[in-house]
Design an enzyme around this catalytic site. Sequence first.
Site, PDB file in Angstrom:
ATOM      1  N   PRO A 272       4.829  42.365 -21.173  1.00  0.00           N
ATOM      2  CA  PRO A 272       3.995  41.453 -21.968  1.00  0.00           C
ATOM      3  C   PRO A 272       2.506  41.778 -21.957  1.00  0.00           C
ATOM      4  CG  PRO A 272       4.542  40.435 -19.870  1.00  0.00           C
ATOM      5  CD  PRO A 272       5.294  41.745 -19.918  1.00  0.00           C
ATOM      6  N   GLU A 273       2.107  42.863 -21.304  1.00  0.00           N
ATOM      7  CA  GLU A 273       0.689  43.181 -21.155  1.00  0.00           C
ATOM      8  C   GLU A 273      -0.064  43.227 -22.483  1.00  0.00           C
ATOM      9  OE1 GLU A 273       2.672  45.716 -17.836  1.00  0.00           O
ATOM     10  OE2 GLU A 273       3.220  44.717 -19.699  1.00  0.00           O
ATOM     11  N   VAL A 274       0.580  43.727 -23.541  1.00  0.00           N
ATOM     12  CA  VAL A 274      -0.096  43.898 -24.820  1.00  0.00           C
ATOM     13  C   VAL A 274      -0.613  42.563 -25.361  1.00  0.00           C
ATOM     14  CG1 VAL A 274       1.966  43.648 -26.280  1.00  0.00           C
ATOM     15  CG2 VAL A 274       0.076  45.132 -27.023  1.00  0.00           C
TER      16      VAL A 274
ATOM     17  N   VAL B 199      -2.185  40.338 -23.747  1.00  0.00           N
ATOM     18  CA  VAL B 199      -3.489  40.008 -23.174  1.00  0.00           C
ATOM     19  C   VAL B 199      -4.448  41.189 -23.307  1.00  0.00           C
ATOM     20  CG1 VAL B 199      -2.583  38.273 -21.591  1.00  0.00           C
ATOM     21  CG2 VAL B 199      -2.734  40.660 -20.835  1.00  0.00           C
TER      22      VAL B 199
END
Length: 258
Positions: A132-134, A136
């Site tokens: 899910p990094e993308v 943020v």
Amino acid sequence: MVDVVKVDSGQLARLTISREARRNALSAGVVEGLIDGIKTLSEDAAVRAIVLTGEGERAFCAGGDLGDQLPDGGMLGMHKARGRFAELILAMRRSPKPLIARVNGHALGGGFGLVLACDLAVAADHATFGTPEVKVGLFPMMISALIQRSLSQKHAMELMLTGDRIDALRARELGVVNEVVAGADLDDAVGALAERVAAHSPAVVGLGRQAYYATEDMSLEQALRTLHSQLTINTLAEDAAEGISAFLEKRDPRWKGQ
């Protein structure tokens, strides 16, 4: 932050990330604890397999701790500290011990990377996986090295570009985990898998595991030349002679780990 416990007469060791309140996120301290734990257990002749898991039932590991304090040395110090995650993955790869991920909950970002860095994985049916990094404004840079070695290009890019999560059954379809079980059955399933691995010669398993990872980026010819040499080394092991003798004599082998 990382607990090391030996079970099953010392043959099986469990490494647990103990930060349940922070969803077992990877702080600098956790990364160092995992590196130390892997190295210590790798040198323990009694240990046949290492199980990696997280505390509680909610999360295996939620990835990097975005709230981790800036280390000494400012931004350059932060850059160096992030490099320790690479050292953790390399320590896992270099270990002669098989690593089994006990995925008790969400495995996201760096936690997803840890699952992929293990040889085998068993997940509870409520576990989810993703990068899910993308969402943020970050890209899963370091774990992309593991993702591209484990998933097809289209599936890898879908996960990294969308940030979407997948459930445990989808993770099994993609080859991320070997088995999905009810949460209540997780320990039994992991234990049974570990027993099957631990039943074989630790010397031969270690030799083969390291040869597998050492050749994954080689050309076919380079890999075959290297594995040719490793096969000869394997045949010189005492446990190879014992295994063949046991087979011919129709008895269980008595491994020496040599």
